[in-house]
Design a protein around this motif. Structure first.
Motif, PDB file in Angstrom:
ATOM      1  N   SER A 298     -75.041  16.925  81.341  1.00  0.00           N
ATOM      2  CA  SER A 298     -76.258  17.696  81.621  1.00  0.00           C
ATOM      3  C   SER A 298     -76.416  18.799  80.587  1.00  0.00           C
ATOM      4  N   LEU A 299     -77.535  19.504  80.677  1.00  0.00           N
ATOM      5  CA  LEU A 299     -77.783  20.628  79.780  1.00  0.00           C
ATOM      6  C   LEU A 299     -76.660  21.659  79.874  1.00  0.00           C
ATOM      7  N   SER A 300     -76.274  22.019  81.087  1.00  0.00           N
ATOM      8  CA  SER A 300     -75.268  23.072  81.262  1.00  0.00           C
ATOM      9  C   SER A 300     -73.921  22.676  80.675  1.00  0.00           C
ATOM     10  N   THR A 301     -73.482  21.424  80.888  1.00  0.00           N
ATOM     11  CA  THR A 301     -72.180  21.010  80.354  1.00  0.00           C
ATOM     12  C   THR A 301     -72.221  20.914  78.824  1.00  0.00           C
ATOM     13  N   LEU A 302     -73.353  20.457  78.277  1.00  0.00           N
ATOM     14  CA  LEU A 302     -73.479  20.355  76.816  1.00  0.00           C
ATOM     15  C   LEU A 302     -73.562  21.740  76.177  1.00  0.00           C
ATOM     16  N   ALA A 303     -74.255  22.679  76.827  1.00  0.00           N
ATOM     17  CA  ALA A 303     -74.366  24.036  76.300  1.00  0.00           C
ATOM     18  C   ALA A 303     -72.984  24.674  76.201  1.00  0.00           C
ATOM     19  N   VAL A 304     -72.163  24.444  77.217  1.00  0.00           N
ATOM     20  CA  VAL A 304     -70.795  24.981  77.199  1.00  0.00           C
ATOM     21  C   VAL A 304     -70.002  24.344  76.066  1.00  0.00           C
ATOM     22  N   LYS A 305     -70.138  23.020  75.917  1.00  0.00           N
ATOM     23  CA  LYS A 305     -69.374  22.310  74.897  1.00  0.00           C
ATOM     24  C   LYS A 305     -69.739  22.771  73.488  1.00  0.00           C
ATOM     25  N   PHE A 306     -71.055  23.033  73.255  1.00  0.00           N
ATOM     26  CA  PHE A 306     -71.500  23.395  71.907  1.00  0.00           C
ATOM     27  C   PHE A 306     -71.704  24.903  71.739  1.00  0.00           C
ATOM     28  N   HIS A 307     -71.256  25.681  72.731  1.00  0.00           N
ATOM     29  CA  HIS A 307     -71.217  27.142  72.641  1.00  0.00           C
ATOM     30  C   HIS A 307     -72.597  27.768  72.449  1.00  0.00           C
ATOM     31  N   PHE A 308     -73.553  27.349  73.251  1.00  0.00           N
ATOM     32  CA  PHE A 308     -74.894  27.912  73.199  1.00  0.00           C
ATOM     33  C   PHE A 308     -75.337  28.376  74.579  1.00  0.00           C
ATOM     34  N   ASN A 309     -76.233  29.356  74.576  1.00  0.00           N
ATOM     35  CA  ASN A 309     -76.913  29.719  75.814  1.00  0.00           C
ATOM     36  C   ASN A 309     -77.773  28.527  76.240  1.00  0.00           C
TER      37      ASN A 309
END
Length: 386
Positions: A298-309
């Motif tokens: 999901s957006l939230s898991t990918l944001a964490v993985k790629f270090h973005f808000n």
């Protein structure tokens, strides 16, 4: 006045005004202008270049000599590669540059503009009554008055008694930290406003020598470059802009050149950001294509993985793909599901689980939206076409 005597007087005057006269130079000037009581220094600049400027200044010298002789004033002028300098002398102890003489100088400026399309600028020092320090100070005042054309424009008569009391040796300092922050913002208006504010704040302290100002502005921008490099950014372009800055003949031209220089930095940084963003988005797309079967993708898991808000990452991804992350995940999962329906005999619920959905009804609804038909119909219709 004979040519040889005139050249000798000009040489002595040049030595005096430039600050290194011999006693013989002063004696020669005293003998040559024995009846004078009061004098004033005059400087002139013509805004052209090379041989043409030298020719125009020589013409101006002859015209000035004629005007002064008609006014009953003694004079001596000499021409350098850059400007004309000289003194006007009077036997009248109360001598002043009268309105009539100022009008003559204005006529000369109008003449050069109209007949030769050249901007002529005059600078006048204060009056002096003795050769030596008095004449030298008047000359320095005339030179300082001429500096005003850099700030206020050519084609005018500048007098030292009209000059602002600002200190010509004022310290020039642009706040490199503020400028670097504006550049990092990437906003043209903020960059322009910051540079303009910094220059105005600096000039509020004085009108420095234009060459000194140029070097100081260039040094400040180099300082900005160092700050940006310390923040981990690569080397930024500057050589061509520094040369252009040094050639500026007007304050507005210097401000625009400096703006273009720092804007080039901002554009360079923006290009690096764009390149970095594209790399991150491409990496994210590749990760989705390799891991579409993970149920929690999901957006939230990918944001964490790629270090973005998450909010910023969603905007960044959509700007590069025209799709939200959720839409892209769904698209990749449906493409994988369609492939599995055609290439395997697995049940629909099994295919749904393979591509990350435990709710088979939700999967069927998404599949129908993507392909316009249910998974079973898609498999059947594709088989009948073979």
């Amino acid at each position: 006045m004979g040519a040889l005597r005139e050249a000798t007087i000009e040489s002595a005057l040049s030595e005096l005004l430039e600050g290194s006269p011999a006693e013989t130079d002063i004696n020669l000037l005293q003998r040559s202008f024995s009846g004078w009581r009061r004098g004033i220094s005059l400087g002139a600049v013509i805004h052209t270049s090379g041989a043409e400027r030298k020719r125009m200044l020589s013409m101006l010298k002859r015209m000035l000599a004629h005007i002064m002789e008609e006014a009953g004033l003694a004079q001596a002028f000499y021409v350098t590669d850059q400007w004309l300098t000289g003194v006007i002398l009077s036997a009248d102890a109360a001598f002043d540059v009268t309105c009539a003489l100022e009008a003559k100088l204005q006529e000369l400026m109008d003449h050069f503009q109209k007949e030769h399309n050249q901007e002529l600028t005059f600078g006048l020092g204060m009056h002096f009554t003795e050769w030596g320090q008095g004449a030298q100070l008047s000359y320095q005042q005339a030179r300082f008055a001429l500096q005003s054309l850099f700030y206020d424009g050519p084609g005018k008569l500048y007098k030292s008694d009209q000059q602002s009391p600002k200190d010509p040796s004022a310290i020039i300092h642009l706040d490199a930290g503020k400028l670097a922050k504006a550049i990092l913002s990437g906003k043209r208006d903020d960059i322009h406003a910051c540079l303009k504010t910094e220059l105005e704040r600096t000039l509020a302290q004085g009108y420095p020598d234009p060459s000194r100002l140029k070097y100081s502005v260039a040094a400040s921008i180099h300082h900005v470059t160092s700050i940006l490099i310390e923040k981990g950014l690569s080397h930024l372009p500057n050589v061509a802009f520094e040369g252009a800055l040094m050639r500026c003949s007007r304050m507005d031209e210097l401000q625009e050149t400096a703006f273009q220089w720092v804007l080039e930095m901002a554009d360079h940084l923006d290009q690096r950001r764009q390149c970095k963003s594209e790399t991150v988005v491409d990496s994210c797309k590749a990760y989705i294509e390799a891991n579409y079967g993970e149920e929690d993708l999901s957006l939230s898991t990918l944001a964490v993985k790629f270090h973005f808000n998450p909010s910023y990452f969603c905007i960044l991804f959509k700007n590069h793909t025209r799709m939200t992350i959720h839409q892209y995940i769904t698209h990749i999962r449906m493409r994988a599901a369609a492939s599995q329906l055609l290439q395997t005999s697995q049940k629909v619920y099994q295919v749904a689980e393979n591509v990350g959905y435990r709710d088979v009804k939700y999967f069927i609804r998404l599949f129908r939206k993507e392909y316009g038909t249910s998974p079973d119909e898609y498999r059947h219709l594709s088989a009948t076409r073979i």
